[in-house]
Design a protein around this motif. Structure first.
Motif, PDB file in Angstrom:
ATOM      1  N   UNK A 106      33.234  30.542  48.781  1.00  0.00           N
ATOM      2  CA  UNK A 106      34.324  31.507  48.654  1.00  0.00           C
ATOM      3  C   UNK A 106      33.806  32.936  48.609  1.00  0.00           C
ATOM      4  N   UNK A 107      34.747  33.853  48.532  1.00  0.00           N
ATOM      5  CA  UNK A 107      34.402  35.260  48.528  1.00  0.00           C
ATOM      6  C   UNK A 107      34.754  35.958  49.828  1.00  0.00           C
ATOM      7  N   UNK A 108      35.061  35.172  50.873  1.00  0.00           N
ATOM      8  CA  UNK A 108      35.443  35.774  52.154  1.00  0.00           C
ATOM      9  C   UNK A 108      36.882  35.422  52.540  1.00  0.00           C
ATOM     10  N   UNK A 162      33.544  46.227  35.847  1.00  0.00           N
ATOM     11  CA  UNK A 162      34.426  45.425  36.701  1.00  0.00           C
ATOM     12  C   UNK A 162      35.261  44.459  35.873  1.00  0.00           C
ATOM     13  N   UNK A 163      34.684  43.930  34.800  1.00  0.00           N
ATOM     14  CA  UNK A 163      35.445  43.024  33.929  1.00  0.00           C
ATOM     15  C   UNK A 163      36.618  43.755  33.293  1.00  0.00           C
ATOM     16  N   UNK A 170      41.469  39.388  41.270  1.00  0.00           N
ATOM     17  CA  UNK A 170      40.474  40.095  42.070  1.00  0.00           C
ATOM     18  C   UNK A 170      39.088  39.489  41.860  1.00  0.00           C
ATOM     19  N   UNK A 171      38.763  39.178  40.604  1.00  0.00           N
ATOM     20  CA  UNK A 171      37.490  38.525  40.267  1.00  0.00           C
ATOM     21  C   UNK A 171      36.297  39.227  40.906  1.00  0.00           C
ATOM     22  N   UNK A 174      32.634  38.311  40.551  1.00  0.00           N
ATOM     23  CA  UNK A 174      32.769  37.022  39.840  1.00  0.00           C
ATOM     24  C   UNK A 174      32.687  37.196  38.324  1.00  0.00           C
ATOM     25  N   UNK A 175      33.323  38.274  37.829  1.00  0.00           N
ATOM     26  CA  UNK A 175      33.254  38.553  36.393  1.00  0.00           C
ATOM     27  C   UNK A 175      34.251  37.713  35.592  1.00  0.00           C
ATOM     28  N   UNK A 176      35.102  36.956  36.259  1.00  0.00           N
ATOM     29  CA  UNK A 176      36.028  36.064  35.550  1.00  0.00           C
ATOM     30  C   UNK A 176      35.661  34.597  35.748  1.00  0.00           C
ATOM     31  N   UNK A 177      35.378  34.216  36.976  1.00  0.00           N
ATOM     32  CA  UNK A 177      34.944  32.835  37.254  1.00  0.00           C
ATOM     33  C   UNK A 177      33.785  32.878  38.230  1.00  0.00           C
ATOM     34  N   UNK A 178      32.875  31.928  38.097  1.00  0.00           N
ATOM     35  CA  UNK A 178      31.707  31.920  38.964  1.00  0.00           C
ATOM     36  C   UNK A 178      32.069  31.343  40.332  1.00  0.00           C
TER      37      UNK A 178
END
Length: 225
Positions: A106-108, A162-163, A170-171, A174-178
């Motif tokens: 993920x991320x894209x 960012x957190x 938005x994450x 990945x400051x909320x979930x890895x």
């Protein structure tokens, strides 16, 4: 003693030879970097908002362009530490989604979201160019051994902020979930520490060690003029 002689005797690969200290980047590269920022920055800001620039990969774009403009070896080295592995993973994830219909980690996802203008999404293909651009730049200026420390110092406040500034949806960074297990690792401080440890020691440090082997030190760690 000529730089080429020093390079040969030091055992670095041939690709690592340095130009004279007086050489910077050609004007077309410097102006292209500036022109890119003038197009990319407002397009991203208008489409995804100011908080989007807390992505470490987007910070890398800005600092790389500034590094190219000023021929600053430290800026370019720090962003090579930041970008080479991350951009490679981005490319693999986007390629898997395009050809196989599913993401690796993920991320894209935004790249395939038709609610955003296609031309803006295509600007994200800078991820494909960045590794080659940075490696080519380091071939010219050398690798500043402080790159790992500087990039780690950049990542710490950016990830923490960012957190606070980004939403769970938005994450950012990945400051909320890895990205692997899609879970939160304890309370916010613990999760942020986990993210930073992963970035600094799993992503940045191996990249730093590889760059140390591939490229000779930047000349005096200074800006090339």
């Amino acid at each position: 003693m000529p730089v080429s002689s020093v390079t040969m005797r030091s055992g670095y690969p041939k690709m690592a030879s340095l130009p004279p200290h007086s050489s910077g980047f050609p004007k077309w590269i410097r102006w292209s970097a500036l022109g890119w920022l003038l197009i990319w920055t407002p397009a991203y800001w208008h489409t995804w908002g100011a908080a989007n620039f807390l992505h470490l990969c987007d910070i890398a774009v800005v600092l790389t362009c500034l590094g190219l403009w000023s021929a600053n070896a430290l800026l370019l080295s720090s962003q090579a530490v930041s970008s080479l592995l991350i951009d490679t993973v981005w490319i693999l994830d986007a390629t898997a989604r395009f050809f196989a219909g599913r993401h690796l980690i993920g991320g894209t996802q935004y790249l395939f979201d038709a609610t955003f203008p296609l031309w803006v999404r295509m600007l994200s293909l800078f991820h494909v160019v960045m590794p080659f651009l940075l490696l080519g730049a380091l071939r010219r200026v050398g690798y500043d051994r402080r790159g790992w420390i500087v990039q780690s110092a950049i990542a710490i406040p950016v990830v923490v902020f960012a957190r606070w500034a980004a939403t769970p949806k938005m994450n950012i960074n990945f400051v909320y979930t890895d990205p692997f297990f899609h879970r939160t690792w304890g309370p916010a401080p613990l999760h942020i520490i986990a993210v930073l440890v992963f970035l600094i020691f799993v992503v940045y440090l191996p990249t730093h060690l590889l760059l140390c082997r591939l490229f000779p030190p930047a000349q005096d760690g200074e800006t090339l003029a």
